[in-house]
Design an enzyme around this catalytic site. Structure first.
Site, short mmCIF file in Angstrom:
data_model
loop_
_atom_site.label_atom_id
_atom_site.label_comp_id
_atom_site.label_asym_id
_atom_site.label_seq_id
_atom_site.Cartn_x
_atom_site.Cartn_y
_atom_site.Cartn_z
N HIS A 37 22.42 23.76 35.71
CA HIS A 37 23.00 24.05 34.39
C HIS A 37 23.02 22.81 33.51
CE1 HIS A 37 23.93 28.14 35.49
NE2 HIS A 37 24.35 27.68 36.65
N THR A 38 22.12 21.91 33.76
CA THR A 38 21.98 20.73 32.90
C THR A 38 20.84 20.93 31.89
OG1 THR A 38 20.69 19.80 34.70
CG2 THR A 38 22.93 18.95 34.42
N ASP A 39 19.85 21.77 32.24
CA ASP A 39 18.65 21.81 31.37
C ASP A 39 18.97 22.24 29.94
OD1 ASP A 39 18.96 24.51 32.11
OD2 ASP A 39 16.85 24.82 32.66
N SER A 70 1.85 46.48 39.09
CA SER A 70 2.32 45.45 40.01
C SER A 70 2.33 45.99 41.43
CB SER A 70 3.73 45.02 39.59
OG SER A 70 4.45 44.60 40.71
N GLY A 123 15.65 37.68 41.93
CA GLY A 123 17.12 37.60 41.93
C GLY A 123 17.68 36.66 42.97
N GLY A 125 17.45 33.41 42.78
CA GLY A 125 17.64 32.09 42.17
C GLY A 125 16.42 31.20 42.36
N LEU A 126 15.24 31.81 42.56
CA LEU A 126 14.03 31.01 42.81
C LEU A 126 13.06 31.09 41.63
CD1 LEU A 126 13.55 31.99 46.57
CD2 LEU A 126 14.72 30.00 45.62
N SER A 128 11.74 33.61 39.79
CA SER A 128 10.61 34.54 39.87
C SER A 128 10.08 34.86 38.46
CB SER A 128 11.04 35.83 40.57
OG SER A 128 12.13 36.41 39.89
N ASP A 173 12.64 25.97 34.71
CA ASP A 173 11.83 26.83 35.59
C ASP A 173 10.37 26.86 35.15
OD1 ASP A 173 14.31 27.24 36.60
OD2 ASP A 173 14.50 29.32 35.95
C1 GLA Z 1 18.47 29.58 35.53
C2 GLA Z 1 17.78 29.19 34.23
C3 GLA Z 1 17.41 27.71 34.26
C4 GLA Z 1 18.63 26.86 34.59
C5 GLA Z 1 19.30 27.37 35.85
C6 GLA Z 1 20.59 26.66 36.16
O1 GLA Z 1 17.58 29.49 36.59
O2 GLA Z 1 16.62 29.95 34.07
O3 GLA Z 1 16.85 27.33 33.04
O4 GLA Z 1 19.50 26.85 33.51
O5 GLA Z 1 19.60 28.75 35.75
O6 GLA Z 1 20.37 25.31 36.43
#
Ligand code: GLA
Length: 387
Positions: A37-39, A70, A123, A125-126, A128, A173
């Protein structure tokens, strides 16, 4: 990624559209080592690309048309990609096509057929969605001659998700999917977009809790609004402040006095995480893996307590990993579910012990097994052969 997926995407394309694709590209998911959550707050991040990838095979279609299929459901869709009412993965691809058109890149016919195959879990957190949009941006750009640089592809993918789909994500990402290098983490300063590659040392595991929060995008948008509100108030103290991450780390007392909760906690996370990530990148570059690991535990604690983006399942995995002797562990990605990254000490026995402990603690608490896999830093977007 195996050739299998590439063949899958190409075969699905042929079976659905009756012709061969003219271009293909693949892009990876990512695990963020540090900098959560820094970006979108103008701070640094330190992701690595994982081996799981999304492959997009593409060919031209009539103007304004997106034909999409898909391997996840095999159901072809035909979409007017300029319309506003598109949902699901079609919305991401429509966003990419519109952005490419704005750059005068992409399919010369002004429409595209796309077949997608992926082994990046959704979903978890990778990232996708970035794997999909960056791979699509590359494949579709190739149809128009392949003019865009990796950074431009990241920009197209970012605007597709941020402006068209409406997820207020940062740039991490997409930049990771576009710029990552095998064996390295990408240290990226998100305000300046300056980046460097840092050797990714240490053995790592990914523990997917299987918790999927549809809410994640909504929660992300809400956190982002809180961060903006914090910047607005902090500007009374420091008028030139543009990004929350730029608040001077030596002025924490002033920050605490200036902000009410929950803005105070959110801001403390961002400022602390920013310092941790810059320090962490230096430690990693010098091979101080143990000290780097401690920062991962600190980061998790900050996400849990201050940013409130963890989940009980994630906390349990981190605690079990720590008790069993892991060097570090933290949630990775937006949070509220998804996966935990675990940094392992050297030695097969202790590695096996960490895995055993996590598995046992998780099974006792939730009566099911988490998916545990090893992580290797892989490369970013690439063109794939079509036959
Ligand atoms: C998601 C967002 C990223 C980033 C993260 C948290 O993955 O797509 O841009 O903010 O959460 O670090």
């Amino acid at each position: 990624m195996s050739n299998f997926m590439l063949q899958n995407a190409a075969a699905l394309f042929r079976a659905t559209f009756g012709v061969a694709p003219l271009a293909a590209a693949s892009a990876p998911g990512r695990v963020n080592l540090l900098g959560e959550h820094t970006d979108y707050n103008g701070g640094p991040v330190l992701p690595i690309a994982i081996e799981a990838r999304t492959v997009v095979a593409a060919g031209p279609a009539d103007e304004g048309v997106l034909e999409l299929v898909s391997t996840r459901d095999g159901q072809p869709q035909r979409i007017d990609y300029r319309s506003d009412r598109i949902t699901g993965s079609g919305a991401y691809l429509a966003g990419v096509l519109r952005e490419l058109a704005a750059q005068r890149a992409g399919p010369p016919t002004g429409g595209a057929r796309v077949a997608v195959a992926s082994d990046v879990p959704i979903g978890a957190g990778l990232a996708s969605s970035a794997a999909l949009t960056v791979a699509a941006a590359r494949a579709l750009d190739l149809l128009g001659g392949g003019r865009l640089t990796a950074r431009q592809l990241a920009g197209v993918a970012f605007r597709a998700e941020h402006d068209h789909v409406g997820v207020r994500c940062g740039i991490m990402d997409q930049m990771s999917a576009a710029l990552a290098r095998a064996g390295c983490a990408l240290f990226l300063e998100c305000a300046s977009l300056a980046s460097r590659h840092v050797p990714a040392r240490g053995r790592m595991l990914l523990v997917d809790t299987g918790v999927r929060h549809e809410l994640a995008a909504g929660a992300l948008n809400a956190r982002r609004a809180e961060c903006e509100a914090a910047v607005e108030r902090l500007r009374l103290e420091l008028p030139e402040l543009r990004w929350l991450a730029s608040w001077p780390a030596g002025w924490l007392l002033r920050l605490k006095r200036s902000l009410p909760e929950p803005l105070r906690s959110r801001a403390l996370h961002v400022v602390g995480e920013t310092a941790r990530t810059r320090f962490g990148a230096q430690l990693l570059a010098r091979g101080y893996v143990k000290r780097f690991g401690l920062l991962l535990f600190e980061s998790h604690e900050s996400c849990r307590r201050l940013y409130e983006c963890s989940a009980p399942e994630l906390d349990l995995v981190v605690a079990a990993a720590r008790r069993a002797g892991a060097l570090g562990a933290r949630l990775t990605g937006a949070g509220w579910g998804g996966a935990v990254l675990v940094l392992l000490p050297r030695g097969k026995t202790v590695e096996a012990k960490v895995v055993r402990h996590i598995r046992r603690a998780f099974t006792v608490a939730y009566a099911r097994e988490p998916a545990i896999s090893s992580v290797r830093a892989s490369g970013g977007v690439r063109r794939e052969p079509v036959r």
